[in-house]
Design an enzyme around this catalytic site. Sequence first.
Site, PDB file in Angstrom:
ATOM      1  N   LYS A   1     -34.610  12.720 -64.043  1.00  0.00           N
ATOM      2  CA  LYS A   1     -34.641  11.529 -64.889  1.00  0.00           C
ATOM      3  C   LYS A   1     -33.238  11.145 -65.329  1.00  0.00           C
ATOM      4  O   LYS A   1     -32.441  12.009 -65.684  1.00  0.00           O
ATOM      5  CB  LYS A   1     -35.520  11.803 -66.107  1.00  0.00           C
ATOM      6  CG  LYS A   1     -36.235  10.575 -66.593  1.00  0.00           C
ATOM      7  CD  LYS A   1     -37.054  10.863 -67.827  1.00  0.00           C
ATOM      8  CE  LYS A   1     -38.462  11.273 -67.511  1.00  0.00           C
ATOM      9  NZ  LYS A   1     -39.323  11.269 -68.716  1.00  0.00           N
TER      10      LYS A   1
ATOM     11  N   PHE B   1     -41.774   7.366 -68.760  1.00  0.00           N
ATOM     12  CA  PHE B   1     -42.713   8.462 -68.567  1.00  0.00           C
ATOM     13  C   PHE B   1     -43.485   8.279 -67.262  1.00  0.00           C
ATOM     14  O   PHE B   1     -44.126   7.269 -67.029  1.00  0.00           O
ATOM     15  CB  PHE B   1     -43.676   8.615 -69.750  1.00  0.00           C
ATOM     16  CG  PHE B   1     -44.342   9.961 -69.750  1.00  0.00           C
ATOM     17  CD1 PHE B   1     -43.636  11.098 -70.110  1.00  0.00           C
ATOM     18  CD2 PHE B   1     -45.656  10.098 -69.326  1.00  0.00           C
ATOM     19  CE1 PHE B   1     -44.231  12.364 -70.072  1.00  0.00           C
ATOM     20  CE2 PHE B   1     -46.266  11.359 -69.288  1.00  0.00           C
ATOM     21  CZ  PHE B   1     -45.545  12.483 -69.666  1.00  0.00           C
TER      22      PHE B   1
ATOM     23  N   ASP C   1     -35.782  16.487 -67.012  1.00  0.00           N
ATOM     24  CA  ASP C   1     -35.448  15.416 -67.948  1.00  0.00           C
ATOM     25  C   ASP C   1     -34.194  15.847 -68.714  1.00  0.00           C
ATOM     26  O   ASP C   1     -33.075  15.613 -68.256  1.00  0.00           O
ATOM     27  CB  ASP C   1     -36.662  15.171 -68.854  1.00  0.00           C
ATOM     28  CG  ASP C   1     -36.477  14.036 -69.844  1.00  0.00           C
ATOM     29  OD1 ASP C   1     -35.408  13.412 -69.843  1.00  0.00           O
ATOM     30  OD2 ASP C   1     -37.401  13.772 -70.635  1.00  0.00           O
ATOM     31  N   THR C   2     -34.349  16.526 -69.834  1.00  0.00           N
ATOM     32  CA  THR C   2     -33.164  16.979 -70.578  1.00  0.00           C
ATOM     33  C   THR C   2     -32.528  18.217 -69.949  1.00  0.00           C
ATOM     34  O   THR C   2     -31.378  18.547 -70.232  1.00  0.00           O
ATOM     35  CB  THR C   2     -33.543  17.354 -72.033  1.00  0.00           C
ATOM     36  OG1 THR C   2     -34.491  18.423 -71.979  1.00  0.00           O
ATOM     37  CG2 THR C   2     -34.129  16.178 -72.776  1.00  0.00           C
ATOM     38  N   GLY C   3     -33.293  18.940 -69.117  1.00  0.00           N
ATOM     39  CA  GLY C   3     -32.791  20.177 -68.515  1.00  0.00           C
ATOM     40  C   GLY C   3     -33.132  21.403 -69.363  1.00  0.00           C
ATOM     41  O   GLY C   3     -32.869  22.539 -68.972  1.00  0.00           O
TER      42      GLY C   3
ATOM     43  N   GLU D   1     -39.596  22.681 -59.115  1.00  0.00           N
ATOM     44  CA  GLU D   1     -39.985  21.961 -60.330  1.00  0.00           C
ATOM     45  C   GLU D   1     -40.399  20.530 -60.005  1.00  0.00           C
ATOM     46  O   GLU D   1     -39.948  19.954 -59.018  1.00  0.00           O
ATOM     47  CB  GLU D   1     -38.773  21.893 -61.280  1.00  0.00           C
ATOM     48  CG  GLU D   1     -38.838  22.855 -62.462  1.00  0.00           C
ATOM     49  CD  GLU D   1     -39.797  22.393 -63.558  1.00  0.00           C
ATOM     50  OE1 GLU D   1     -40.809  21.731 -63.267  1.00  0.00           O
ATOM     51  OE2 GLU D   1     -39.526  22.719 -64.724  1.00  0.00           O
ATOM     52  N   ASP D   2     -41.232  19.951 -60.865  1.00  0.00           N
ATOM     53  CA  ASP D   2     -41.648  18.568 -60.676  1.00  0.00           C
ATOM     54  C   ASP D   2     -40.569  17.584 -61.124  1.00  0.00           C
ATOM     55  O   ASP D   2     -40.162  16.700 -60.386  1.00  0.00           O
ATOM     56  CB  ASP D   2     -42.971  18.277 -61.405  1.00  0.00           C
ATOM     57  CG  ASP D   2     -42.978  18.708 -62.879  1.00  0.00           C
ATOM     58  OD1 ASP D   2     -41.979  19.293 -63.355  1.00  0.00           O
ATOM     59  OD2 ASP D   2     -43.994  18.461 -63.555  1.00  0.00           O
TER      60      ASP D   2
ATOM     61  N   ASP E   1     -48.585  15.070 -65.198  1.00  0.00           N
ATOM     62  CA  ASP E   1     -49.685  14.679 -66.071  1.00  0.00           C
ATOM     63  C   ASP E   1     -49.251  13.959 -67.341  1.00  0.00           C
ATOM     64  O   ASP E   1     -48.079  13.963 -67.718  1.00  0.00           O
ATOM     65  CB  ASP E   1     -50.451  15.932 -66.518  1.00  0.00           C
ATOM     66  CG  ASP E   1     -49.672  16.714 -67.584  1.00  0.00           C
ATOM     67  OD1 ASP E   1     -48.474  16.963 -67.388  1.00  0.00           O
ATOM     68  OD2 ASP E   1     -50.279  17.049 -68.631  1.00  0.00           O
TER      69      ASP E   1
ATOM     70  N   ARG F   1     -53.067  13.946 -62.765  1.00  0.00           N
ATOM     71  CA  ARG F   1     -52.554  14.866 -61.737  1.00  0.00           C
ATOM     72  C   ARG F   1     -53.151  14.533 -60.368  1.00  0.00           C
ATOM     73  O   ARG F   1     -52.559  14.832 -59.340  1.00  0.00           O
ATOM     74  CB  ARG F   1     -52.886  16.323 -62.096  1.00  0.00           C
ATOM     75  CG  ARG F   1     -52.179  16.829 -63.349  1.00  0.00           C
ATOM     76  CD  ARG F   1     -52.187  18.351 -63.392  1.00  0.00           C
ATOM     77  NE  ARG F   1     -51.944  18.894 -64.714  1.00  0.00           N
ATOM     78  CZ  ARG F   1     -50.736  19.112 -65.237  1.00  0.00           C
ATOM     79  NH1 ARG F   1     -49.657  18.837 -64.534  1.00  0.00           N
ATOM     80  NH2 ARG F   1     -50.605  19.600 -66.448  1.00  0.00           N
TER      81      ARG F   1
ATOM     82  N   LYS G   1     -47.947  23.299 -64.406  1.00  0.00           N
ATOM     83  CA  LYS G   1     -48.837  22.855 -63.357  1.00  0.00           C
ATOM     84  C   LYS G   1     -48.191  21.750 -62.516  1.00  0.00           C
ATOM     85  O   LYS G   1     -48.554  21.536 -61.372  1.00  0.00           O
ATOM     86  CB  LYS G   1     -50.131  22.301 -63.978  1.00  0.00           C
ATOM     87  CG  LYS G   1     -50.981  23.311 -64.696  1.00  0.00           C
ATOM     88  CD  LYS G   1     -52.237  22.587 -65.206  1.00  0.00           C
ATOM     89  CE  LYS G   1     -53.115  23.492 -66.017  1.00  0.00           C
ATOM     90  NZ  LYS G   1     -54.293  22.726 -66.554  1.00  0.00           N
TER      91      LYS G   1
END
Length: 209
Positions: free
Chosen positions: A154, A175, A126-128, A122-123, A182, A188, A58
């Site tokens: 990130k 975070f 992070d790690t991919g 994508e939003d 979210d 959101r 989402k």
Amino acid sequence: LPLESLSYPAHYAPYISNVVIPYGLVLDRIERMAEEISQDLQASCDPEEGLHAICVLKGGFKFFTDLTDRMQSKNCCHKSLKISSHFIRAKSYQNDQSTGSVSIMKLYDLEVLANKTVLVVEDIVDTGHTLSKLIEHLHQYKPKTIKVASLLLKRTPLHNGLFPDYVGFSVPNMFIVGYALDYNENFRDLKHICQISDEGKKKFANKPT
Ligand code: 5GP
Ligand code: MG
Ligand code: MG
């Protein structure tokens, strides 16, 4: 910026420790990303087939809407880019931690992606790990090319080496919530990109099941 544009809903005030990227700045950056992506893809897309943009739900829904809207308005007299919209869901987070297993939920038929130019929207990366899974999933439809746009990237030592083709902002290893991102389905509806407070993490924590 007018003070009002940095205000956030009262129901979230105690649960946010700071605004990381104000909404206005998010939109400014998206405007420039739209320009860059349109220029790149107008050159390589078959005009009949256009671009097939995939919204990763989402968290990606606001970025997807704002980006594709602006890409459309970058069309100029001799070149234009037709954009088709697709939706897929990826889920891995519980509280502020990855569960380690990414689930990809196919919501609609994606066979239409065969031989098309695809843009994954994508939003945050992070790690991919999520992105790797998504791309692996999309390869089964045999698209011509897959490009990736992520609003946020990130800065983490744990990155797997798969980077998006287009990135809006690099963010610290914290975070992030707001602008459709979210914490257990909360925040959101917050316009700015913010850091959640410790109080917020407690307040909206999911009980372990
Ligand atoms: P990755 O698989 O790259 O470690 O994490 C990517 C996914 O995890 C994102 O698509 C997003 O759903 C979630 N995620 C990672 N970091 C954050 C964050 O800081 N805030 C939020 N809300 N989601 C995150
Ligand atoms: Mg996501
Ligand atoms: Mg999430």
